[in-house]
Design a protein around this motif. Structure first.
Motif, PDB file in Angstrom:
ATOM      1  N   ALA A 162       0.826  -1.203   0.000  1.00 48.88           N
ATOM      2  CA  ALA A 162       0.000   0.000   0.000  1.00 48.88           C
ATOM      3  C   ALA A 162       0.866   1.260   0.000  1.00 48.88           C
ATOM      4  CB  ALA A 162      -0.930  -0.004   1.216  1.00 48.88           C
ATOM      5  N   VAL A 163       1.966   1.240   0.751  1.00 39.35           N
ATOM      6  CA  VAL A 163       2.890   2.378   0.766  1.00 39.35           C
ATOM      7  C   VAL A 163       3.549   2.534  -0.597  1.00 39.35           C
ATOM      8  CG1 VAL A 163       5.027   3.270   1.768  1.00 39.35           C
ATOM      9  CG2 VAL A 163       3.264   2.296   3.249  1.00 39.35           C
ATOM     10  N   GLU A 195      -6.182   0.918  -8.433  1.00 42.12           N
ATOM     11  CA  GLU A 195      -5.679  -0.332  -7.879  1.00 42.12           C
ATOM     12  C   GLU A 195      -5.415  -1.385  -8.941  1.00 42.12           C
ATOM     13  OE1 GLU A 195      -8.417  -1.443  -4.854  1.00 42.12           O
ATOM     14  OE2 GLU A 195      -7.633  -0.001  -3.405  1.00 42.12           O
ATOM     15  N   SER A 196      -6.221  -1.400  -9.998  1.00 43.80           N
ATOM     16  CA  SER A 196      -5.982  -2.363 -11.075  1.00 43.80           C
ATOM     17  C   SER A 196      -4.630  -2.116 -11.736  1.00 43.80           C
ATOM     18  CB  SER A 196      -7.102  -2.276 -12.122  1.00 43.80           C
ATOM     19  OG  SER A 196      -8.347  -2.630 -11.555  1.00 43.80           O
ATOM     20  N   GLN A 197      -4.324  -0.848 -11.975  1.00 44.79           N
ATOM     21  CA  GLN A 197      -3.033  -0.516 -12.563  1.00 44.79           C
ATOM     22  C   GLN A 197      -1.892  -0.873 -11.633  1.00 44.79           C
ATOM     23  OE1 GLN A 197      -3.220   3.627 -13.583  1.00 44.79           O
ATOM     24  NE2 GLN A 197      -4.474   3.286 -15.409  1.00 44.79           N
ATOM     25  N   PHE A 198      -2.070  -0.620 -10.339  1.00 48.04           N
ATOM     26  CA  PHE A 198      -0.997  -0.932  -9.396  1.00 48.04           C
ATOM     27  C   PHE A 198      -0.768  -2.435  -9.299  1.00 48.04           C
ATOM     28  CE2 PHE A 198       0.289  -2.096  -5.032  1.00 48.04           C
ATOM     29  CZ  PHE A 198       1.594  -1.651  -5.106  1.00 48.04           C
ATOM     30  N   TYR A 217      -6.793  -7.904  -3.255  1.00 45.90           N
ATOM     31  CA  TYR A 217      -6.000  -6.817  -2.676  1.00 45.90           C
ATOM     32  C   TYR A 217      -6.922  -5.740  -2.109  1.00 45.90           C
ATOM     33  CZ  TYR A 217      -2.933  -2.715  -2.554  1.00 45.90           C
ATOM     34  OH  TYR A 217      -2.254  -1.593  -2.175  1.00 45.90           O
ATOM     35  N   ASN A 218      -7.946  -5.361  -2.882  1.00 45.41           N
ATOM     36  CA  ASN A 218      -8.874  -4.326  -2.443  1.00 45.41           C
ATOM     37  C   ASN A 218      -9.622  -4.745  -1.186  1.00 45.41           C
ATOM     38  OD1 ASN A 218     -11.915  -3.205  -2.643  1.00 45.41           O
ATOM     39  ND2 ASN A 218     -10.499  -1.668  -3.428  1.00 45.41           N
ATOM     40  N   ARG A 251      -7.156  12.348  -5.644  1.00 44.19           N
ATOM     41  CA  ARG A 251      -7.582  11.316  -6.596  1.00 44.19           C
ATOM     42  C   ARG A 251      -7.703   9.963  -5.892  1.00 44.19           C
ATOM     43  NH1 ARG A 251      -3.211  13.489  -9.341  1.00 44.19           N
ATOM     44  NH2 ARG A 251      -2.178  11.477  -9.556  1.00 44.19           N
ATOM     45  N   HIS A 252      -8.286   9.975  -4.712  1.00 42.86           N
ATOM     46  CA  HIS A 252      -8.366   8.747  -3.918  1.00 42.86           C
ATOM     47  C   HIS A 252      -9.315   7.716  -4.529  1.00 42.86           C
ATOM     48  CE1 HIS A 252     -12.335   9.936  -2.368  1.00 42.86           C
ATOM     49  NE2 HIS A 252     -11.851  11.163  -2.306  1.00 42.86           N
ATOM     50  N   LYS A 253     -10.365   8.160  -5.220  1.00 39.14           N
ATOM     51  CA  LYS A 253     -11.322   7.296  -5.919  1.00 39.14           C
ATOM     52  C   LYS A 253     -12.064   6.331  -4.992  1.00 39.14           C
ATOM     53  CE  LYS A 253      -9.007   7.532 -10.380  1.00 39.14           C
ATOM     54  NZ  LYS A 253      -8.416   6.791 -11.521  1.00 39.14           N
ATOM     55  N   GLY A 254     -12.159   6.664  -3.721  1.00 38.03           N
ATOM     56  CA  GLY A 254     -12.932   5.839  -2.798  1.00 38.03           C
ATOM     57  C   GLY A 254     -14.419   6.008  -3.013  1.00 38.03           C
ATOM     58  N   ARG A 255     -15.176   4.914  -2.885  1.00 41.83           N
ATOM     59  CA  ARG A 255     -16.624   4.954  -3.103  1.00 41.83           C
ATOM     60  C   ARG A 255     -17.405   4.518  -1.869  1.00 41.83           C
ATOM     61  NH1 ARG A 255     -14.848   7.632  -6.270  1.00 41.83           N
ATOM     62  NH2 ARG A 255     -14.927   7.563  -8.550  1.00 41.83           N
TER      63      ARG A 255
END
Length: 302
Positions: free
Chosen positions: A48-49, A59-62, A83-84, A258-262
């Motif tokens: 995560a860091v 997250e998909s890209q990471f 992971y998510n 740009r956290h993109k949290g939902r």
């Protein structure tokens, strides 16, 4: 990865692994009977860091990047869903690990704190606001730096002049900043006599200052037009600029906006991860006596 990021990752993983071994209560609870996760908690936090320092906001890209470039470091890498799911359940653990690392930094003992809040936008359309899982928590608030209204939360942060996060909270955009600040200091149990808290006029309140004075904390803020000049006012401008630069580091280099949290858990863990990344960089720069500024991330962002 660069050599500095390599050494940070190795040192961070070892320290987190030791912390979780010494304090099992930091990790999420799991059933006694069942399969042990292939990806350990220390590996999850280190990943995560990595994601935050490298500027990933997807997250998909990471996960694709990790499987292509981080295989030598991790025996097992989960897919995006796994992971998510693990990450969303680890928000409290990440916050606790961040607190442990912060207490190992020299600047933790600084007798000056800075406090401020910054907008964390969570959506722009009316339909998003109505259907979002954040409805009821996120609110409309005013962003002074952009001179516009936004829908979302505010990140409230108490930090040292070196940029080290001391306490943080996510609250709705309309929450009273003085109440949130007092609650943060009380919940983190960090009040100590002789401390000075640098704030702006949004924190003006006789009751707020009196409560902190009872804990030995002196509030230093600008005087309003109707007030007499307050003591030590000459120190305010440079120190206020520091907290603004800390917010810029979080937004510009660590993609806070740009956290993109939902969901509530998703937003909370993404914000906590970025604060942990900042803390980890300061901890590493401090522990290994690097000559660069404590808050410098340029050695780790590529």
């Amino acid at each position: 990865m660069g050599p500095d990021l390599d050494t940070l990752a190795a040192a961070l993983y070892v320290r987190i692994d030791d912390l979780l071994a010494q304090n099992p209560g930091l990790a999420p609870q799991r059933p006694v009977v069942g399969f042990a996760p292939k990806l350990t908690d220390a590996e999850l936090v280190t990943l995560a860091v990595f994601s935050a320092l490298l500027g990933f906001d997807n997250e998909s890209q990471f996960v694709r990047y990790a499987k292509a470039h981080l295989r030598p470091w991790f025996a097992y890498l989960a897919n995006r869903d796994g992971y998510n799911k693990r990450l969303r359940r680890s928000g409290e653990m990440i916050a606790r690990v961040m607190g442990c690392l912060a207490r190992e930094c020299e600047s933790w003992h600084d007798d000056v704190w800075l406090v401020d809040s910054t907008p964390v936008e969570c959506g722009r359309s009316r339909e998003t606001q109505k259907r979002s899982g954040l409805a009821g928590w996120a609110q409309y608030g005013w962003c002074a730096s952009h001179s516009r209204w936004f829908w979302g939360l505010r990140l409230h942060l108490v930090a040292t002049p070196s940029g080290l996060p001391v306490a943080f909270a996510l609250a709705d955009a309309k929450a009273d900043e003085r109440e949130v600040c007092a609650d943060m200091i009380d919940a983190a149990r960090i009040a100590r006599p002789g401390q000075t808290l640098i704030a702006d006029n949004r924190y003006r309140s006789a009751a707020f200052e009196a409560d902190l004075n009872d804990d030995g904390i002196t509030v230093l803020r600008p005087a309003t037009r109707t007030e007499a000049p307050r003591p030590r006012a000459k120190f305010l401008r440079p120190l206020r600029q520091i907290i603004e630069s800390i917010n810029w580091t979080l937004k510009g280099q660590l993609t806070l906006e740009r956290h993109k949290g939902r969901t509530r858990a998703g937003v909370a863990v993404r914000i906590a991860t970025r604060l942990l990344a900042l803390t980890a960089a300061i901890w590493h720069n401090d522990t290994y006596r690097h000559s660069r500024p404590a808050r410098s991330l340029t050695a780790y962002d590529h």
